[in-house]
Design a protein around this motif. Structure first.
Motif, PDB file in Angstrom:
ATOM      1  N   UNK A 319      -8.419 -21.178   9.081  1.00 36.43           N
ATOM      2  CA  UNK A 319      -7.100 -20.731   9.522  1.00 36.43           C
ATOM      3  C   UNK A 319      -6.444 -21.827  10.366  1.00 36.43           C
ATOM      4  N   UNK A 320      -7.256 -22.530  11.178  1.00 33.80           N
ATOM      5  CA  UNK A 320      -6.733 -23.679  11.931  1.00 33.80           C
ATOM      6  C   UNK A 320      -6.280 -24.777  10.969  1.00 33.80           C
ATOM      7  N   UNK A 321      -7.057 -24.985   9.910  1.00 29.55           N
ATOM      8  CA  UNK A 321      -6.685 -25.981   8.913  1.00 29.55           C
ATOM      9  C   UNK A 321      -5.349 -25.617   8.268  1.00 29.55           C
ATOM     10  N   UNK A 322      -5.182 -24.348   7.887  1.00 26.65           N
ATOM     11  CA  UNK A 322      -3.939 -23.919   7.249  1.00 26.65           C
ATOM     12  C   UNK A 322      -2.736 -24.143   8.171  1.00 26.65           C
ATOM     13  N   UNK A 323      -2.894 -23.805   9.462  1.00 25.90           N
ATOM     14  CA  UNK A 323      -1.813 -24.039  10.427  1.00 25.90           C
ATOM     15  C   UNK A 323      -1.498 -25.521  10.535  1.00 25.90           C
ATOM     16  N   UNK A 324      -2.539 -26.353  10.616  1.00 28.10           N
ATOM     17  CA  UNK A 324      -2.344 -27.800  10.748  1.00 28.10           C
ATOM     18  C   UNK A 324      -1.665 -28.384   9.519  1.00 28.10           C
ATOM     19  N   UNK A 325      -2.036 -27.909   8.332  1.00 33.75           N
ATOM     20  CA  UNK A 325      -1.396 -28.392   7.104  1.00 33.75           C
ATOM     21  C   UNK A 325       0.083 -28.012   7.085  1.00 33.75           C
ATOM     22  N   UNK A 326       0.392 -26.791   7.564  1.00 33.55           N
ATOM     23  CA  UNK A 326       1.791 -26.383   7.644  1.00 33.55           C
ATOM     24  C   UNK A 326       2.585 -27.267   8.577  1.00 33.55           C
ATOM     25  N   UNK A 327       2.008 -27.580   9.730  1.00 36.74           N
ATOM     26  CA  UNK A 327       2.695 -28.444  10.705  1.00 36.74           C
ATOM     27  C   UNK A 327       2.886 -29.851  10.144  1.00 36.74           C
ATOM     28  N   UNK A 328       1.829 -30.384   9.539  1.00 39.83           N
ATOM     29  CA  UNK A 328       1.881 -31.739   9.001  1.00 39.83           C
ATOM     30  C   UNK A 328       2.946 -31.835   7.913  1.00 39.83           C
ATOM     31  N   UNK A 329       2.964 -30.880   6.997  1.00 37.09           N
ATOM     32  CA  UNK A 329       3.913 -30.920   5.882  1.00 37.09           C
ATOM     33  C   UNK A 329       5.348 -30.734   6.355  1.00 37.09           C
ATOM     34  N   UNK A 330       5.529 -30.001   7.461  1.00 35.85           N
ATOM     35  CA  UNK A 330       6.876 -29.781   7.992  1.00 35.85           C
ATOM     36  C   UNK A 330       7.529 -31.071   8.464  1.00 35.85           C
ATOM     37  N   UNK A 331       6.711 -32.085   8.774  1.00 34.33           N
ATOM     38  CA  UNK A 331       7.273 -33.380   9.151  1.00 34.33           C
ATOM     39  C   UNK A 331       7.999 -34.020   7.963  1.00 34.33           C
ATOM     40  N   UNK A 332       7.539 -33.726   6.746  1.00 33.45           N
ATOM     41  CA  UNK A 332       8.199 -34.201   5.538  1.00 33.45           C
ATOM     42  C   UNK A 332       9.359 -33.303   5.144  1.00 33.45           C
ATOM     43  N   UNK A 333       9.087 -32.004   5.126  1.00 34.09           N
ATOM     44  CA  UNK A 333      10.066 -31.026   4.624  1.00 34.09           C
ATOM     45  C   UNK A 333      10.187 -29.907   5.662  1.00 34.09           C
ATOM     46  N   UNK A 334      11.024 -30.084   6.693  1.00 30.19           N
ATOM     47  CA  UNK A 334      11.076 -29.092   7.782  1.00 30.19           C
ATOM     48  C   UNK A 334      11.657 -27.746   7.369  1.00 30.19           C
ATOM     49  N   UNK A 335      12.496 -27.727   6.328  1.00 31.33           N
ATOM     50  CA  UNK A 335      13.125 -26.478   5.899  1.00 31.33           C
ATOM     51  C   UNK A 335      12.990 -26.330   4.382  1.00 31.33           C
ATOM     52  N   UNK A 336      11.768 -26.035   3.914  1.00 33.13           N
ATOM     53  CA  UNK A 336      11.566 -25.951   2.461  1.00 33.13           C
ATOM     54  C   UNK A 336      12.214 -24.709   1.866  1.00 33.13           C
ATOM     55  N   UNK A 337      12.600 -24.815   0.610  1.00 29.76           N
ATOM     56  CA  UNK A 337      13.065 -23.631  -0.126  1.00 29.76           C
ATOM     57  C   UNK A 337      11.916 -23.011  -0.903  1.00 29.76           C
ATOM     58  N   UNK A 338      10.812 -23.756  -1.028  1.00 27.57           N
ATOM     59  CA  UNK A 338       9.674 -23.265  -1.793  1.00 27.57           C
ATOM     60  C   UNK A 338       8.371 -23.748  -1.156  1.00 27.57           C
ATOM     61  N   UNK A 339       7.389 -22.860  -1.099  1.00 28.20           N
ATOM     62  CA  UNK A 339       6.052 -23.196  -0.618  1.00 28.20           C
ATOM     63  C   UNK A 339       5.051 -22.799  -1.704  1.00 28.20           C
ATOM     64  N   UNK A 340       4.242 -23.767  -2.133  1.00 30.32           N
ATOM     65  CA  UNK A 340       3.195 -23.510  -3.120  1.00 30.32           C
ATOM     66  C   UNK A 340       1.852 -23.816  -2.466  1.00 30.32           C
TER      67      UNK A 340
END
Length: 467
Positions: A319-340
């Motif tokens: 669950x910590x990994x999932x949160x960290x991946x979300x934070x890391x990816x948000x640096x690229x795409x802070x407001x995505x229209x799609x999450x896969x």
């Protein structure tokens, strides 16, 4: 398989489900192949059936730790309503039991009650002059399902509406045609009417304090259809005494000694019985929603409305990994229209839980800037119409226990894979690049560039010069 699963529907003496609602929900459950028993919580058979119950549907019944311990087969508790503070959430989670609510099913009933209370106080049918609502300043603390409906009704009266919700943004308020305050105190500032729609949590207890009350207009009206403990009652009593024109209207304070001791008082209106969800429609919708959530959980493993995350202890690192991946990816795409996302190996059985943590990381990092629970993150994703796609894993690829995450907006796509190495979260891939990046508290600068001589040196120099 399903015939061995027992659903126990428990209600209270003074708060039963409407007979039509109970009958319909029982039929839904039985058609899904479940065994169903609908009882009042005082029925002697509850003690007999509880040890065999796999699913529990309740209204405002309390479900303490000792009750949970008497139900070793329990997989899911569904609270037919919005609040869930009547369930020992921490103990249920420790027993790997999911807890859900049925958000939105009571929203219309509660929103309409807000204005029933207001009319009873400021425009009573007694022949005396009252007060109009048009052009009055109306504040809303908590802009979820109920808050949005209250705003819609207030706008219909021609009121000037401003809202605040720590998990929402000014963009959300703008889409609903209302103003957005910058803080709790500011949403109280100069308001003629204030309506509370926040849950009872450790963070919200005593939210409405002396500063908030003092910020309201003289002779203002405060409406509480949320929870008792979101108000500092000593501050409330002091404000009632300091401002004789101030009115407090509550659907949740029937058992509050400090207020009951002041009754009767023309400044206070508290119905003798809690009325928030007491409409036929709300009762029916909540009961049927609860039944459908049990069916979806049993048949498809859907945990969309879970308010906890009972992941087995051996998987909690992920669950910590999932949160960290979300934070890391948000640096690229802070407001995505799609999450896969794809959960590999044993993680796939808990994919509904892991996506909640992915979204938590996204919103905490990607411009939202506020801590939130995984469940709140899911609600925010729905509000922003983010398309969420779970992809089935191909475990033949040998990724082990890993999560792959893709964020997409109109111009950018990032795909990141992560896993746990030595009990630490680590990124193993970014787009087409295999890598090993530990996800610790640090500042990372990732640069994708063509492979030309001197490029890496120049990038390093630029970073050094930038300090």
């Amino acid at each position: 398989y399903t015939m061995s699963k027992l659903v126990l529907i428990l209600t209270q003496v003074d708060k039963p489900f409407a007979s039509d609602a109970e009958q319909h929900s029982v039929q839904l459950l039985k058609r899904a192949g479940l065994t169903v028993e609908a009882l009042c919580e005082t029925d002697e058979r509850v003690a007999e059936l509880l040890p065999d119950a796999s699913f529990l549907i309740i209204r405002s019944n309390k479900v303490p730790a000792e009750m949970i311990d008497r139900a070793p087969k329990l997989e899911l508790i569904v609270r037919a309503g919005a609040g869930y503070d009547n369930v020992d959430l921490e103990h249920a989670t420790s027993k790997n039991i999911y807890v859900m609510n049925t958000p939105g099913q009571n929203a219309t009933a509660v929103a309409e009650l807000v204005f029933s209370l207001i009319h009873s106080a400021v425009r009573p049918i007694n022949g005396k002059s009252g007060t109009e609502l048009k052009n009055k300043k109306f504040g809303i603390l908590g802009f979820g399902n109920i808050g949005k409906q209250v705003a819609m009704i207030a706008k219909g009266y021609g009121m000037v509406v401003e809202v605040y919700d720590m998990f929402e943004t000014s963009d959300t308020a703008m889409r609903h045609g209302v103003g957005f305050a910058e803080s709790t105190v500011e949403v109280f500032r100069d308001k003629d009417y204030m309506s509370l729609h926040i849950p009872s949590t450790k963070e919200t207890k005593g939210t409405v304090d002396r500063e908030c009350l003092a910020a309201m207009s003289p002779g203002a009206v405060l409406v509480n259809t949320a929870r008792v403990d979101v108000i500092d009652h000593e501050a409330l009593v002091a404000h009632l005494q300091a401002d004789p024109g101030f009115k407090y209207l509550s659907d949740v304070d029937q058992k509050t000694d400090i207020l009951q001791s002041l009754m009767p008082n023309r400044q206070i209106l508290i119905p003798p019985k809690k009325m928030g969800a007491q409409t036929f429609e709300a009762n029916f919708n909540a009961a049927c929603a609860a039944a459908q959530q049990v069916i979806d959980f049993m048949q498809k493993g859907i945990t969309r409305f879970a308010v906890n995350n009972p992941v087995p202890p051996e998987l909690k690192l992920y669950t910590d990994l999932a949160t960290s991946l979300g934070r890391f990816s948000a640096a690229y795409v802070p407001k995505p229209r799609e999450v896969q996302y794809t959960c590999y190996g044993a993680l796939n059985a808990y994919h509904d839980t892991f996506v909640q943590y992915i979204l938590k990381g996204l919103f905490e990092q990607g411009g939202h800037g506020k801590a939130m629970t995984p469940v709140e993150a899911v609600s925010l994703a729905e509000e922003h119409s983010i398309d969420i796609e779970m992809r089935n894993p191909d475990n033949r690829k040998g990724y082990g226990l890993a999560i792959t995450l893709g964020f997409v907006d109109d111009d950018t796509r990032v795909e990141v894979r992560g896993t746990i190495v030595g009990r630490e979260p680590e990124i193993s891939r970014v787009n087409d690049f295999k890598t090993r990046i530990p996800l610790r508290e640090a500042i990372y600068v990732l640069v994708e560039t063509a492979d030309h001589p001197g490029v890496e040196y120049q990038i390093a120099q630029n970073i050094v010069e930038a300090g």
